[in-house]
Design a protein around this motif. Sequence first.
Motif, PDB file in Angstrom:
ATOM      1  N   ARG A 288       0.832  -1.207   0.000  1.00 42.25           N
ATOM      2  CA  ARG A 288       0.000   0.000   0.000  1.00 42.25           C
ATOM      3  C   ARG A 288       0.868   1.259   0.000  1.00 42.25           C
ATOM      4  O   ARG A 288       0.601   2.233  -0.725  1.00 42.25           O
ATOM      5  N   LYS A 289       1.918   1.242   0.753  1.00 39.12           N
ATOM      6  CA  LYS A 289       2.800   2.413   0.794  1.00 39.12           C
ATOM      7  C   LYS A 289       3.553   2.586  -0.514  1.00 39.12           C
ATOM      8  O   LYS A 289       3.778   3.714  -0.968  1.00 39.12           O
TER       9      LYS A 289
ATOM     10  N   GLN B  38       1.192   4.179  -2.856  1.00 38.22           N
ATOM     11  CA  GLN B  38       1.057   5.594  -2.511  1.00 38.22           C
ATOM     12  C   GLN B  38       2.266   6.402  -2.983  1.00 38.22           C
ATOM     13  O   GLN B  38       2.120   7.524  -3.483  1.00 38.22           O
TER      14      GLN B  38
ATOM     15  N   GLU C  16       1.924   6.840  -6.779  1.00 44.11           N
ATOM     16  CA  GLU C  16       0.942   7.883  -7.092  1.00 44.11           C
ATOM     17  C   GLU C  16       1.495   9.274  -6.795  1.00 44.11           C
ATOM     18  O   GLU C  16       1.271  10.218  -7.559  1.00 44.11           O
ATOM     19  N   LYS C  17       2.214   9.373  -5.715  1.00 44.15           N
ATOM     20  CA  LYS C  17       2.809  10.658  -5.379  1.00 44.15           C
ATOM     21  C   LYS C  17       3.831  11.079  -6.424  1.00 44.15           C
ATOM     22  O   LYS C  17       3.892  12.259  -6.834  1.00 44.15           O
TER      23      LYS C  17
END
Length: 532
Positions: A313-314, A317, A320-321
């Motif tokens: 999940r990280k 993220q 996406e960042k």
Amino acid sequence: MGKSKTKNQKKARAEANHVAEEAYRSVPHSFVFHRGLVGKNVGQLVMDMRAVMKPYTAESLKIRKKNVLKDFVSVAGPLGVTHFIIFGKTPNSVNMRVARLPKGPMLYFKVLKYSLIKDVISTLKKHRMHEQQFIHHPLLILSNFGMDGMHVKLMATMFQHMFPSINVQKVNLNSIKRCVLLHFNPETQEIQFRHYSLKVVPVGMSRGVKKLMQEKLPDMNRFEDISELLMKGANLSESEAEQDGEDNITELPQVYSGRGNMASQQSAVRLTEIGPRMTLQLIKIQEGMGEGNILYHSMISKTEEEIQEILKRKESQMKEKGERQKQQEQNIAKKKERREEHKKKSLEGIKRKQAEAEEDSEVEDPGNQDDKAADVESDDDVEYYRQAVGEEPDEDMFPGAKKRRRSEKSNKPVKKRRLSPATSSKETISKSPKRKSAGGQNRDKMGKDRHGKEWKKSKEGEKTFGKKKFPPGKVFGFKKGGERENKFGGKKFGDKKNKDKSFRSTGQKNKSGIKKKSAGRNQGFTQKKGKR
């Protein structure tokens, strides 16, 4: 006057300063501060921890409510700060965070119990704490941290790097005046934090005997025999009444400050607690400055599958960042290109307008268009006035037409114009420049004044209309000697008394002045005949 320093002394001083600066930069530095509302007691605990971390800490660090953790991180880099000790308070507990700069990790502790320096000193009958003890950094003692466990080893390395390291072969024993003890209890998972003042005394005499030797008689009310004074000591507290034994007796390799402390002799090392005192419990360990993955948590345990899900999940993220950052950079680049294009177009338009303005004089002078419109209107008004009245208008009535006629006269040949039938005569007249008479009135060739009235040409000897005839040689505006007063001395020109006298200045005597040729009408400056 003192002797001047030699070249070698200056060189040695410069080298010593350089070594001191390098040594000061190499040791760890710390910031001790609080975040949020903590109250008076926790605020005093922050000040006590700054005393423990002396001298390599910011003793008078000012904190504002609007400061965030990023502010401290940005300031810590140039100052060489390596560690943060952050205190906070919740409704249920007091927390302490220890962070390693610049990329972490950060350890979260819960302060189960704490005592301030003033509370610890109040329990001692005689404390040993003075300013010279805080000139040098304390000695770190880690107890029972050799157990297995990632979190235990990480805590030990974190505490070790918070204080300067010591070279056992080169250390000066007189610089060790304090020590910090950290003891880990594996059963309760608690850490005991203690701060002591260190003193070295020779072995062989008790404190009571030392007082007797110094002619200071102790209070012996509670003793039945003097042997108790020699064996136990007089009125000593729990911290002070430390008996010398195998644990604290050692042979000194150097001469230590104090009476009887000689090298290669046995001396006893005694510790006196000066505070603060804390009981800590490790809650969690997190990567980075409180923003990374959680490496250890004492209350929450997760399986490997859950850990892998969290990592995935990280990672998503972070991807996406990164994509958002790339998109933002592209948008910024497009905006810059649009600005540059717009700037180029605007500059080209400005240059084009300037070129057009140089070609067209009317555009160059913004008043020309208005003047031209006014001239056209004034020409229409003049024509309307001629047709309605049948006479030429005054020059002052339509100033725009006057300017127009002047420009036409300068650029175009004179054209003849036929008057309207309403005029008294049907003669054709040509436009000619008007002349001004001596009286200031304008007349044309037909002999009409500006009001349109005819006048007769003056014959010889007759007085011209609107013109005063002055005698030849007479000054314009001249008056007779009796009619006006002389401004020079109140005397009049043409006076009989002044006929044959020369004009002299008041300041110079016996010098000839300006003589008058004659008195009367021809007195003063004569006017030449002809044009005036």
